[in-house]
Design an enzyme around this catalytic site. Structure first.
Site, PDB file in Angstrom:
ATOM      1  N   ASP A 110     -62.198  30.688  34.454  1.00 53.71           N
ATOM      2  CA  ASP A 110     -61.490  29.726  33.626  1.00 53.71           C
ATOM      3  C   ASP A 110     -60.270  29.353  34.339  1.00 53.71           C
ATOM      4  O   ASP A 110     -59.622  29.928  35.231  1.00 53.71           O
ATOM      5  CB  ASP A 110     -61.172  30.429  32.262  1.00 53.71           C
ATOM      6  CG  ASP A 110     -60.786  29.432  31.139  1.00 53.71           C
ATOM      7  OD1 ASP A 110     -60.861  28.112  31.294  1.00 53.71           O
ATOM      8  OD2 ASP A 110     -59.970  30.044  30.257  1.00 53.71           O
ATOM      9  N   GLU A 144     -57.513  25.013  37.604  1.00 56.89           N
ATOM     10  CA  GLU A 144     -57.489  23.738  37.931  1.00 56.89           C
ATOM     11  C   GLU A 144     -56.415  23.888  39.008  1.00 56.89           C
ATOM     12  O   GLU A 144     -56.168  22.776  40.031  1.00 56.89           O
ATOM     13  CB  GLU A 144     -56.683  23.022  36.805  1.00 56.89           C
ATOM     14  CG  GLU A 144     -57.829  22.518  35.846  1.00 56.89           C
ATOM     15  CD  GLU A 144     -58.466  23.874  34.824  1.00 56.89           C
ATOM     16  OE1 GLU A 144     -57.709  24.625  34.594  1.00 56.89           O
ATOM     17  OE2 GLU A 144     -59.476  23.722  34.751  1.00 56.89           O
ATOM     18  N   ASP A 203     -62.289  23.026  26.777  1.00 58.26           N
ATOM     19  CA  ASP A 203     -61.573  23.316  25.467  1.00 58.26           C
ATOM     20  C   ASP A 203     -62.043  21.996  24.270  1.00 58.26           C
ATOM     21  O   ASP A 203     -61.177  21.417  24.170  1.00 58.26           O
ATOM     22  CB  ASP A 203     -60.336  23.825  25.426  1.00 58.26           C
ATOM     23  CG  ASP A 203     -60.195  25.073  26.119  1.00 58.26           C
ATOM     24  OD1 ASP A 203     -61.414  25.621  26.502  1.00 58.26           O
ATOM     25  OD2 ASP A 203     -59.062  25.485  26.572  1.00 58.26           O
TER      26      ASP A 203
END
Ligand SMILES: *[C@@H]1O[C@H](CO)[C@@H](O)[C@H](O)[C@H]1NC(C)=O
Ligand SMILES: *[C@@H]1O[C@H](CO)[C@@H](O)[C@H](O)[C@H]1NC(C)=O
Ligand SMILES: *[C@@H]1O[C@H](CO)[C@@H](O)[C@H](O)[C@H]1NC(C)=O
Ligand SMILES: *[C@@H]1O[C@H](CO)[C@@H](O)[C@H](O)[C@H]1NC(C)=O
Ligand SMILES: *[C@@H]1O[C@H](CO)[C@@H](O)[C@H](O)[C@H]1NC(C)=O
Ligand SMILES: *[C@@H]1O[C@H](CO)[C@@H](O)[C@H](O)[C@H]1NC(C)=O
Ligand SMILES: *[C@@H]1O[C@H](CO)[C@@H](O)[C@H](O)[C@H]1NC(C)=O
Ligand SMILES: *[C@@H]1O[C@H](CO)[C@@H](O)[C@H](O)[C@H]1NC(C)=O
Ligand SMILES: *[C@@H]1O[C@H](CO)[C@@H](O)[C@H](O)[C@H]1NC(C)=O
Ligand SMILES: *[C@@H]1O[C@H](CO)[C@@H](O)[C@H](O)[C@H]1NC(C)=O
Length: 873
Positions: A433, A436, A563
Site C-alpha cells: 500500500d 505512490e 480507498d
C-alpha cells in the site's frame, strides 16, 4: 489507505482554505485543453533513412513561437519500427538523448528486441515533412487511426505536446487508473497521470498511470500507448486527443490487429507490456480484510464466524493494526504476538486457508529499528538533491525513509526483510500500500528532528515545510530544469507535484530525480516484492497486491482499486475500475467489497457481495471506525454471499482457465460487452453489465432500492443460471433480482467446466469435475479447461482441453499431460432434447433437473487424462 483523519479535518476546517491552497488547476477542472496551435513545430531535415527495423528521420525546429513551458529542443530524431505485423513503434526523441526514458528493465518496461522490420504489416505509416506530422492507417479499410496533421509538435525539456484527430464522438476506453465511466469521453476530458494517495475521487489522478487506450470505430478496434512515466494531462476533447507531458520523450506504440477485434488489441498491448500474473488457485478464493482488527483474537474470531455461518473463506488479511507502532516487518507484542500469529497461520494452513498482511514501502527512521539501520547501512534509501542526505518523509510510523527500487542493492535489502518477515509467521502473500509513494508531509520534513512527529500539517506547518523544500532549490545539480514547479501545471488534484508524496527534487540511484520516475515507484516495488517473495518460496507463484501501478505492473502483482467508499456510486463504478485493469493487463483485480470508507448498509453490502463475488480478486475490506461488514453480520448479506460464492466456486475451473488465458494471451477475465460484441452499438457505453470471459454475462443490480435490472442481451441464446430459462437476443429484458440474487446468464454455444462448491478452494478442487453444455441455435457449443498443479511457476505438465459439442457429440481433445486424479462425473445440457448419453459403450440416462432446467447425466468416471467423446441421443 489514505490518511482519513487529515482529509476530514481539512474539509471540516474550511473548504475555502483547501481551495485557496490549490493552484489554478484545482482537481477535476480542465485548466487548458487548448492546442498550442501557434507553436513553431518541426520539419524533416535531410533524407529519410531506411533502417533494419523501419525508418529514421531527423527533425529540426521551425522558426516561430518556442519555449512555451520550457526550453525548445531544436534537434529531434524519429525512429519508426515496424515491430510486428500488428505493432508499430514511433519514437520521437531528442537527438542528444538527454531526456529521461522509461527504463528498459523490469523496473520500467522491457522492450522486445527487434532486429528486422516485420513483413505483412496491417498498417501504413505516413508523414509530412513540413511541418512534420504523421498518420497511422489501418490497411484493411484505409482507416486513419492516428493523425497528428494540422497541429504542431511541441518538444521542450519540460513540455511535450502532440495532438491526434479522432472522430467527434470517439469511443475511447482506457487512460486510467481513473474512477469514472468506462467509455472515456463523456464526462472527463482530461486524464491526469501523477500517482497520488487519494480516496478514489471521480475523474482525478489517483494511484496508477496507464497512458493507453483502445478505440472502437464502426465495430473495429485499435489501440495506442504513450510509453512515458512523467506527469501528464491527456485531453480527450471533441474531435481530438491532446497529450501534454512534462518530460521524457514521445514514445508511441500503436496496436493494429487483424481482424480488428478489441480483445486482440488487449492481446497485442500485453505482448508488449507483459501478460498478467498467473495466480495460484487459492488466490481465486474469497478474502476478508479490515482496518480495525485490533488483535489476533478478533481475527481468529472472524475465521470462526465464517465457518459457523457456512461461508467460504480462503484468505484472512490484516491491515496496519498488526504492526508494532506501524513499523513494517513487526508485530505488536501485545495485540499480535508473533507466537500467537504463528499458531494462527499454522491453523489456517491446516484448513487450507491463508494469511496476507499489508506492508508499506516507507521505513520508520527510528534508530533502534533494524530494518532501518540495515537499509541505511546498505545505503538503499532515496536521497535529497545533494545525492547524499537521506530523504525522510512521514507515514504511519512517523518519520520514514523510502527504499529506492532503482538501486541494484535494494533487491537484496528487500528480499532479506520480506523473507525474514514472511518466515517469522509463515505468511502467504504481501499487500503493498501507500506506494505512490505517500508521505504525510511536504519535503524532507523529518530530517534533523529525531523521531518527534509534528502535528498534522496545519497551514503554518505546511508553509514551513514549503519554505524548507524551496530552500533546497528547485532542481538538482547539473540539470537546469525546475523540478518543483515546472511551468506547465498538470491537473494534479493534490496541487504542487511534491504534495503528499516524495519531493520531485529527491533523487534515486544514478542521480535520477524523483520527478522523472514518480509514476514508476509502485511498479518498482511490485517487481522487487514479487522477486523478494520468490526468494522466500522459490518456485511458488508470489502473491503481491499493489495500490500504485504503471504500464505492465500486472506481470508482477494484482491491484485493488484503493480507498473507495461504502456508497452506491462506488459499487457501480467498481465495474469500470475492474474493466480498466483488465484492459491494462492487470487481470487479478477487484474493489473493496461493501466499501472501505464510511459505514455500509445491509442492502448495499448484500448487492456488493453478489457483484464482488465475481471480481477476479474478491475481497471484503473495511476501514477503521466503521460498523462491521463481514457477510455474516446480516442474514440477508450472508445469504447473498453464499448464493454468489457458490457460483464462483462452481465455475472456478472456468475462471482459472481465464486467468491462464490472461497470462498467455492477455485477454481479460472480465470483459466489457463492447469488447465481445463490438458491432453492437448498444454496448458502447455499457459499464454495469459485463462478461466473465466470453461465456458468462453478469447483470448486477447497482442502484439503491432497485430489485431489477433492464438487461441488454447480445444476439444468440442466453440461459439463466438459476433455472435455465432461455432468452433469445438481441433483446432487452427486465430481470428481477431480490437482495440475495444476481442475474447470471450463460451464452448458448459455450461449455463451462465446473466443480462442486465447498468452503475452500482446495476442498472445491478435490470434488469431481462437471461440464455445463449450453447449446446455441445450431446445437453446438465449445469450451476450454486448463489444469496444472495450481501453484508452481514452472509446470512440468499441464492440460489444455478443448471441448466441442456438435452433431450430438461432445468431443474433448487437446493436451492431456497433467495427471489429473479427479474425474469428470457429470454433464448438464441446456438446450437440446436428449435422453441418453453414451460413454465407452455405456449408457447413462439424462434427467431433467427442475431447479437448473438442465438435462443432467451423471455417474461417469471419465479420466481427464486423454481425449474422449460422449454421444448424446
Ligand atoms: C505551490 O508552491 C508555491 C511555491 O512554493 C506556493 O506558493 C503555493 O502555495 C503552493 N501551492 C500549494 C497548493 O501548496
Ligand atoms: C483557449 O482557446 C480559446 C479560443 O482560441 C481562447 O478563447 C481561450 O482563451 C484559450 N484558453 C486558454 C486557457 O488559453
Ligand atoms: C485503400 O487505398 C488504396 C490507395 O488509395 C487503394 O488502392 C485500396 O483499394 C484501398 N483499400 C480499401 C480497403 O479501401
Ligand atoms: C468536458 O467535460 C465536461 C464535464 O466535465 C463536459 O461538460 C464538457 O462537455 C466536456 N467538453 C468536451 C469538449 O467534451
Ligand atoms: C481484542 O480487541 C477487542 C476489541 O477491542 C476486545 O474486545 C478484546 O478484548 C481484545 N482481545 C484481547 C485478547 O485482547
Ligand atoms: C523507537 O522504537 C522503540 C522500539 O520499538 C520504541 O521503544 C521507541 O519508543 C521508538 N522511539 C520513538 C521516538 O518512536
Ligand atoms: C458509522 O457508524 C458508527 C456506529 O454507529 C458511528 O459511530 C460512526 O460515526 C459512523 N461513521 C460515519 C462516517 O458515519
Ligand atoms: C429471493 O428469491 C429466491 C427465489 O428466487 C427465494 O428463494 C429467496 O427466499 C428470496 N430471498 C429474499 C431475501 O427475498
Ligand atoms: C449456425 O450455423 C449457420 C450455418 O452454418 C451459421 O451461419 C451460424 O453462424 C451458426 N449459428 C451459430 C449461433 O453458431
Ligand atoms: C467441432 O466439431 C465439429 C465436428 O467434428 C467440427 O466440424 C468443428 O469444426 C468443431 N469446432 C471447433 C470449434 O473445434
Amino acid at each position: 489507505m489514505v490518511k482519513v483523519t487529515s482529509i476530514l479535518v481539512a474539509v471540516l476546517l474550511s473548504y475555502t482554505v483547501v481551495q485557496a491552497k490549490l493552484p489554478a488547476s484545482a482537481p477535476g477542472i480542465v485548466v487548458n485543453d487548448n492546442v498550442s496551435s501557434d507553436a513553431a513545430g518541426y520539419q524533416v531535415s535531410g533524407n529519410a533513412q531506411h533502417t533494419n527495423t523501419g525508418l529514421h528521420l531527423s527533425l529540426k525546429s521551425n522558426t516561430g513561437k518556442k519555449d512555451l513551458y520550457g526550453k525548445t529542443i531544436e534537434d529531434l530524431s524519429v525512429d519508426v519500427s515496424f515491430e510486428t505485423s500488428e505493432r508499430l513503434h514511433v519514437r520521437i526523441a531528442d537527438k542528444a538523448g538527454k531526456q529521461y526514458l522509461v527504463p528498459d528493465s523490469p523496473l520500467g518496461v522491457e522492450r522486445p528486441k527487434i532486429s528486422h522490420s516485420a513483413g505483412d504489416l496491417n498498417y501504413d505509416f505516413q508523414y509530412t515533412e513540413k511541418p512534420f506530422a504523421f498518420k497511422v492507417i489501418r490497411k484493411s479499410d484505409n482507416e486513419t487511426i492516428f493523425d497528428t496533421t494540422g497541429q504542431p509538435l511541441v518538444f521542450e525539456d519540460q513540455y511535450l505536446e502532440l495532438t491526434t484527430k479522432v472522430p467527434n464522438d470517439a469511443n475511447l476506453y482506457g487512460f486510467g487508473e481513473l474512477t469514472g465511466a468506462y467509455r472515456r469521453n463523456n464526462n472527463a476530458n482530461v486524464t491526469t497521470f501523477w500517482a497520488r494517495d487519494v480516496a478514489d475521487p471521480f475523474y482525478e489522478n489517483q494511484y496508477g498511470s496507464h497512458p493507453a487506450y483502445t478505440e472502437i470505430r464502426n465495430g473495429k478496434a485499435h489501440g495506442s500507448l504513450l510509453l512515458n512515466a512523467h506527469g501528464m494531462d491527456i485531453f480527450t476533447v471533441t474531435g481530438r486527443i491532446t497529450y501534454k507531458v512534462i518530460g521524457g520523450i514521445l514514445d508511441f506504440y500503436f496496436f493494429v490487429p487483424e481482424p480488428a477485434k478489441p480483445n486482440a488489441v488487449v492481446a497485442a498491448y500485453t505482448d508488449l507490456v507483459g501478460k498478467s500474473i498467473m495466480p495460484s488457485l487459492w488466490m481465486l478464493g474469497w478474502n476478508q480484510c479490515r482496518w480495525g482488527y485490533q488483535n489476533i483474537s478478533m481475527v481468529e474470531n472472524v475465521v470462526e464466524e465464517y465457518k459457523s455461518h457456512n461461508l467460504p473463506l480462503e484468505t484472512m488479511w490484516t491491515d496496519i493494526d498488526y504492526m508494532d507502532s506501524y513499523k513494517d516487518f513487526t508485530f505488536d507484542p501485545v495485540r499480535f504476538p508473533v507466537s500467537k500469529v504463528k499458531d494462527f497461520t499454522t491453523k489456517l494452513h491446516a484448513n487450507n486457508q491463508r494469511y496476507v498482511v499489508i506492508v508499506d514501502p516507507a521505513i520508520s527512521t527510528n534508530s533502534s529499528y533494524e530494518p532501518y539501520s540495515r537499509g541505511h547501512e546498505m545505503d538503499v534509501f532515496m536521497k535529497l538533491n545533494d545525492y547524499k542526505t537521506e530523504y525522510n518523509g512521514q507515514v504511519w510510523p512517523g518519520y520514514t525513509a523510502f527504499p529506492d527500487w532503482f538501486n541494484p542493492k535494494t533487491q537484496d535489502y528487500w528480499s532479506y526483510e520480506i523473507s525474514n518477515f514472511m518466515k517469522s509467521v509463515d505468511l502467504d502473500g504481501i499487500w503493498i500500500d501507500m506506494n505512490e509513494p505517500s508521505s504525510f508531509c511536504l519535503g524532507s520534513c523529518g530530517s534533523n528532528k529525531g523521531n518527534q512527529v509534528p502535528p498534522d500539517s496545519s497551514d503554518a506547518e505546511h508553509a514551513k515545510e514549503q519554505a524548507a523544500l524551496n530552500a533546497l532549490g528547485t532542481g538538482v545539480p547539473g540539470d537546469s530544469r525546475n523540478l518543483l514547479y515546472p511551468q506547465y501545471t498538470i491537473n494534479n488534484g493534490a496541487g504542487n507535484l511534491s504534495e503528499k508524496t516524495a519531493p520531485t527534487t529527491a533523487t534515486h540511484y544514478g542521480k535520477i530525480p524523483h520527478y522523472d520516475v514518480h509514476n514508476l515507484y509502485g511498479h518498482g516495488e511490485s517487481y522487487t516484492t514479487n522477486t523478494a517473495i520468490q526468494s522466500y518460496r522459490p518456485g511458488e507463484r508470489a502473491f503481491v497486491l499493489t495500490r500504485s501501478q504503471f504500464v505492465g505492473t500486472g506481470k508482477y502483482a494484482g491491484h485493488w482499486t484503493g480507498d473507495n467508499s461504502a456508497t452506491w456510486d462506488y459499487l457501480k463504478v467498481s465495474i469500470s475500475a475492474v474493466l480498466q485493469m483488465q484492459q491494462f493487463g492487470i487481470a487479478l483485480s477487484g474493489s473493496d467489497i461493501c466499501g472501505f470508507l464510511g459505514n455500509t448498509t445491509m442492502e448495499l453490502c448484500a448487492r456488493w457481495q453478489s457483484l464482488g463475488s465475481f471480481y477476479p480478486l474478491a475481497r471484503n475490506h473495511n476501514s477503521e471506525g466503521n460498523i462491521p461488514q463481514e457477510p455474516y453480520v446480516w442474514p440477508e448479506v450472508a445469504e447473498s454471499t453464499r448464493n454468489a460464492l457458490s457460483i464462483r466456486y462452481t465455475i472456478m475451473p472456468y475462471m482459472y482457465s481465464l486467468f491462464q488465458e490472461a497470462n498467455t494471451i492477455g485477454t481479460g477475465v472480465w470483459r466489457p460487452l463492447i469488447f465481445e460484441y463490438p458491432e453492437d452499438n448498444r454496448f458502447l457505453a455499457e459499464d454495469v453489465q459485463f462478461m466473465l470471459g466470453d461465456s458468462i454475462l453478469i447483470s448486477p443490480v447497482v442502484y439503491q432500492g432497485a430489485d431489477s435490472i433492464d438487461a441488454k442481451f447480445p444476439a444468440g441464446i442466453w440461459y439463466d443460471w438459476k433455472d435455465g430459462t432461455a432468452i433469445s437476443g438481441p433483446t432487452t429484458q427486465t430481470l428481477h433480482a431480490n437482495l440475495t440474487e444476481i442475474p447470471i446468464h450463460i451464452r448458448g454455444g459455450s461449455i463451462i467446466p465446473l466443480k462442486s462448491p465447498k468452503l475452500t478452494v482446495s476442498d472445491t478442487y478435490n470434488t469431481p469435475y462437471g461440464l455445463l453444455v449450453a447449446l446455441d441455435k445450431n446445437g453446438t457449443a465449445n469450451g476450454r479447461l486448463y489444469i496444472d498443479d495450481g501453484h508452481s511457476i514452472k509446470q512440468d505438465s499441464t492440460s489444455s482441453i478443448n471441448f466441442n459439442f456438435s452433431q450430438d457429440t461432445l468431443a474433448a481433445k487437446g493436451q492431456f499431460d497433467y495427471q489429473e486424479t479427479t474425474k469428470l462425473e457429470k454433464i448438464s445440457v441446456l438446450g437440446g432434447s436428449f435422453t441418453t448419453a453414451v460413454v465407452k459403450g455405456k449408457k447413462y440416462q439424462l434427467q431433467k433437473d427442475d431447479k437448473t432446467g438442465a438435462s443432467v447425466a451423471q455417474g461417469f468416471q471419465i479420466d481427464l487424462t486423454s481425449s474422449f467423446t460422449v454421444q448424446f441421443n
